[in-house]
Motif scaffolding. Structure first.
Motif, PDB file in Angstrom:
ATOM      1  N   HIS A 148       0.850  -1.186   0.000  1.00  0.00           N
ATOM      2  CA  HIS A 148       0.000   0.000   0.000  1.00  0.00           C
ATOM      3  C   HIS A 148       0.891   1.243   0.000  1.00  0.00           C
ATOM      4  N   GLY A 149       0.646   2.144  -0.956  1.00  0.00           N
ATOM      5  CA  GLY A 149       1.482   3.335  -1.089  1.00  0.00           C
ATOM      6  C   GLY A 149       2.765   3.045  -1.823  1.00  0.00           C
ATOM      7  N   ALA A 150       2.665   2.305  -2.920  1.00  0.00           N
ATOM      8  CA  ALA A 150       3.863   1.821  -3.614  1.00  0.00           C
ATOM      9  C   ALA A 150       4.613   2.904  -4.367  1.00  0.00           C
ATOM     10  N   SER A 151       3.988   4.073  -4.603  1.00  0.00           N
ATOM     11  CA  SER A 151       4.698   5.123  -5.338  1.00  0.00           C
ATOM     12  C   SER A 151       5.380   6.126  -4.423  1.00  0.00           C
ATOM     13  N   LEU A 211       2.186  -5.111   2.955  1.00  0.00           N
ATOM     14  CA  LEU A 211       3.060  -4.117   3.545  1.00  0.00           C
ATOM     15  C   LEU A 211       2.390  -2.759   3.419  1.00  0.00           C
ATOM     16  N   ASP A 212       2.047  -2.139   4.543  1.00  0.00           N
ATOM     17  CA  ASP A 212       1.271  -0.912   4.561  1.00  0.00           C
ATOM     18  C   ASP A 212       2.156   0.289   4.840  1.00  0.00           C
ATOM     19  N   CYS A 213       2.294   1.159   3.848  1.00  0.00           N
ATOM     20  CA  CYS A 213       3.096   2.373   3.992  1.00  0.00           C
ATOM     21  C   CYS A 213       2.242   3.622   4.183  1.00  0.00           C
ATOM     22  N   VAL A 214       0.908   3.468   4.254  1.00  0.00           N
ATOM     23  CA  VAL A 214       0.037   4.649   4.284  1.00  0.00           C
ATOM     24  C   VAL A 214      -0.813   4.762   5.545  1.00  0.00           C
ATOM     25  N   GLY A 215      -1.223   3.638   6.123  1.00  0.00           N
ATOM     26  CA  GLY A 215      -1.935   3.680   7.388  1.00  0.00           C
ATOM     27  C   GLY A 215      -3.416   3.967   7.324  1.00  0.00           C
ATOM     28  N   THR A 216      -4.031   3.915   6.147  1.00  0.00           N
ATOM     29  CA  THR A 216      -5.469   4.161   6.052  1.00  0.00           C
ATOM     30  C   THR A 216      -6.254   2.937   6.503  1.00  0.00           C
ATOM     31  N   ASP A 217      -7.509   3.161   6.892  1.00  0.00           N
ATOM     32  CA  ASP A 217      -8.364   2.027   7.252  1.00  0.00           C
ATOM     33  C   ASP A 217      -8.540   1.093   6.069  1.00  0.00           C
ATOM     34  N   GLU A 218      -8.642   1.665   4.867  1.00  0.00           N
ATOM     35  CA  GLU A 218      -8.783   0.817   3.680  1.00  0.00           C
ATOM     36  C   GLU A 218      -7.587  -0.115   3.535  1.00  0.00           C
ATOM     37  N   ALA A 219      -6.388   0.410   3.704  1.00  0.00           N
ATOM     38  CA  ALA A 219      -5.195  -0.413   3.561  1.00  0.00           C
ATOM     39  C   ALA A 219      -5.188  -1.545   4.578  1.00  0.00           C
ATOM     40  N   VAL A 220      -5.531  -1.240   5.816  1.00  0.00           N
ATOM     41  CA  VAL A 220      -5.546  -2.272   6.856  1.00  0.00           C
ATOM     42  C   VAL A 220      -6.655  -3.283   6.593  1.00  0.00           C
ATOM     43  N   ASP A 221      -7.848  -2.808   6.286  1.00  0.00           N
ATOM     44  CA  ASP A 221      -8.980  -3.721   6.084  1.00  0.00           C
ATOM     45  C   ASP A 221      -8.730  -4.679   4.922  1.00  0.00           C
ATOM     46  N   VAL A 222      -8.209  -4.154   3.823  1.00  0.00           N
ATOM     47  CA  VAL A 222      -7.936  -5.009   2.658  1.00  0.00           C
ATOM     48  C   VAL A 222      -6.814  -5.991   2.977  1.00  0.00           C
ATOM     49  N   SER A 223      -5.797  -5.556   3.691  1.00  0.00           N
ATOM     50  CA  SER A 223      -4.713  -6.464   4.076  1.00  0.00           C
ATOM     51  C   SER A 223      -5.243  -7.620   4.909  1.00  0.00           C
ATOM     52  N   LEU A 224      -6.091  -7.321   5.884  1.00  0.00           N
ATOM     53  CA  LEU A 224      -6.654  -8.367   6.746  1.00  0.00           C
ATOM     54  C   LEU A 224      -7.545  -9.322   5.967  1.00  0.00           C
ATOM     55  N   ALA A 237       2.458   2.879   9.669  1.00  0.00           N
ATOM     56  CA  ALA A 237       1.634   4.076   9.839  1.00  0.00           C
ATOM     57  C   ALA A 237       0.308   3.829  10.542  1.00  0.00           C
ATOM     58  N   ALA A 238       0.042   2.630  11.007  1.00  0.00           N
ATOM     59  CA  ALA A 238      -1.239   2.327  11.659  1.00  0.00           C
ATOM     60  C   ALA A 238      -0.997   1.469  12.896  1.00  0.00           C
ATOM     61  N   ALA A 239      -0.196   1.984  13.837  1.00  0.00           N
ATOM     62  CA  ALA A 239       0.180   1.211  15.017  1.00  0.00           C
ATOM     63  C   ALA A 239      -1.024   0.845  15.878  1.00  0.00           C
ATOM     64  N   ASP A 240      -1.992   1.740  15.990  1.00  0.00           N
ATOM     65  CA  ASP A 240      -3.177   1.442  16.815  1.00  0.00           C
ATOM     66  C   ASP A 240      -3.962   0.273  16.235  1.00  0.00           C
ATOM     67  N   ARG A 241      -4.147   0.264  14.935  1.00  0.00           N
ATOM     68  CA  ARG A 241      -4.851  -0.859  14.301  1.00  0.00           C
ATOM     69  C   ARG A 241      -4.057  -2.149  14.460  1.00  0.00           C
ATOM     70  N   ALA A 242      -2.732  -2.056  14.369  1.00  0.00           N
ATOM     71  CA  ALA A 242      -1.902  -3.253  14.515  1.00  0.00           C
ATOM     72  C   ALA A 242      -2.075  -3.868  15.900  1.00  0.00           C
ATOM     73  N   ARG A 243      -2.074  -3.033  16.929  1.00  0.00           N
ATOM     74  CA  ARG A 243      -2.275  -3.545  18.290  1.00  0.00           C
ATOM     75  C   ARG A 243      -3.659  -4.171  18.433  1.00  0.00           C
ATOM     76  N   ALA A 244      -4.652  -3.529  17.863  1.00  0.00           N
ATOM     77  CA  ALA A 244      -6.025  -4.023  18.017  1.00  0.00           C
ATOM     78  C   ALA A 244      -6.281  -5.293  17.221  1.00  0.00           C
ATOM     79  N   GLU A 245      -5.635  -5.423  16.063  1.00  0.00           N
ATOM     80  CA  GLU A 245      -5.945  -6.531  15.143  1.00  0.00           C
ATOM     81  C   GLU A 245      -4.908  -7.641  15.182  1.00  0.00           C
TER      82      GLU A 245
END
Length: 310
Positions: A148-151, A211-224, A237-245
């Protein structure tokens, strides 16, 4: 008299101050660098915005490239012997937005002659972050992974390092940046509604890591949704989501991250010197215009790395 940028207290651009200062003479295990280029990274401003007041005032900038102007007694740098006049790069340091700086020699490497100062000054923060993302998700030859955020700066380094490993990368980016993703060997995909299905269409066999370089909910949700093994999902970029998920978040301040990133610096410098790891540079600013450059860095996609030149 030398000049450098410091942050006087936690906050935004209003706490950035461009000041004269006396450069300390290098002691044993130190070198002084006349800075030709200072790298810029989002972490420069983010760490000031959320810093602890007890840590201020503090210098800005974690990586530089330049020419050695003084060497402490009995001192060698990370890549070997050094003398005044040698071209070098340094990471990870504090206070790199400067005309001259004294730094620990263990963080200094000979600059490959094929690498420009601006590229060298922007190589290692993004490069070591990308390397750790691939390391913790155990990417290897034959893997298909989602980035996520490949450019962006880290994403472009991931693309190149994944190619060295023999992995296939599907990378999210805006349509305007799809050519960037293709240019570095990735398969571009537009983010936004329907991203999960678009990735499934591009990888019917599935993706093994995200691999998430942007931290958006979309990036996390699609990864999961796409990666069954959560130990193979990482974010910067999404440490809170990482702890929760229950997946992995990394950051340069973490002891394990710091140790790993230090260990791969020499390899990244070598690859860049060989031409197999490219650092796209978008714009160069005068050092005195660091506030303007930071506004561009934090406010939009600059299309490559930004450089500060004294």
């Amino acid at each position: 008299m030398a000049h450098h940028w410091i942050a006087t207290r936690p906050g935004g651009l209003e706490v950035f101050s461009f000041e004269e200062y006396d450069v300390p003479a290098p002691q044993q295990g130190e070198v002084t660098i006349a800075v030709r280029a200072a790298g810029m990274n989002p972490a420069d401003a983010k760490h000031v915005a959320r810093g602890d007041a007890a840590d201020f005032p503090r210098g800005l900038g974690y990586e530089v490239a330049g020419v050695v102007s003084a060497v402490g007694p009995d001192t060698v740098i990370a890549s070997g012997p050094v003398q005044v006049g040698d071209e070098v790069l340094a990471f990870r340091i504090t206070g790199g937005w400067a005309t001259e700086i004294t730094v620990p020699a263990r963080d200094v490497f000979a600059k490959p002659p094929t690498l420009g100062f601006g590229e060298a000054a922007n190589l290692l923060l993004a490069g070591t972050t990308a390397a750790e993302m691939l390391h913790v998700t155990r990417v290897t030859a034959g893997d298909t992974i989602l980035v996520h955020g490949a450019s962006g700066a880290v994403g472009v380094s991931v693309l190149q390092q994944a190619a060295r490993l023999g992995a296939r990368v599907i990378g999210t980016a805006s349509p305007a940046n799809h050519d960037v993703v293709r240019g570095f060997g990735g398969v571009p995909v537009a983010y936004g509604d329907g991203l999960e299905q678009r990735v499934r269409d591009l990888a019917p066999e599935g993706v093994v890591a995200a691999l998430d370089c942007v931290g958006t909910d979309e990036a996390v949700d699609v990864s999961l949704a796409l990666v069954d093994d959560r130990s193979r999902i990482v974010t910067i970029a999404a440490a809170d989501r990482a702890r929760a998920e229950g997946f992995t978040a990394i950051a340069g301040a973490m002891p394990a991250s710091k140790e790993f990133r230090a260990s791969v610096r020499a390899d990244l410098v070598r690859w860049a010197g060989e031409g197999s790891l490219v650092v796209p540079v978008a714009r160069t600013f005068l050092l005195a215009d660091a506030r303007e450059a930071t506004e561009l860095l934090m406010g939009q996609h600059p299309g490559g790395k930004l450089v500060l030149e004294p």
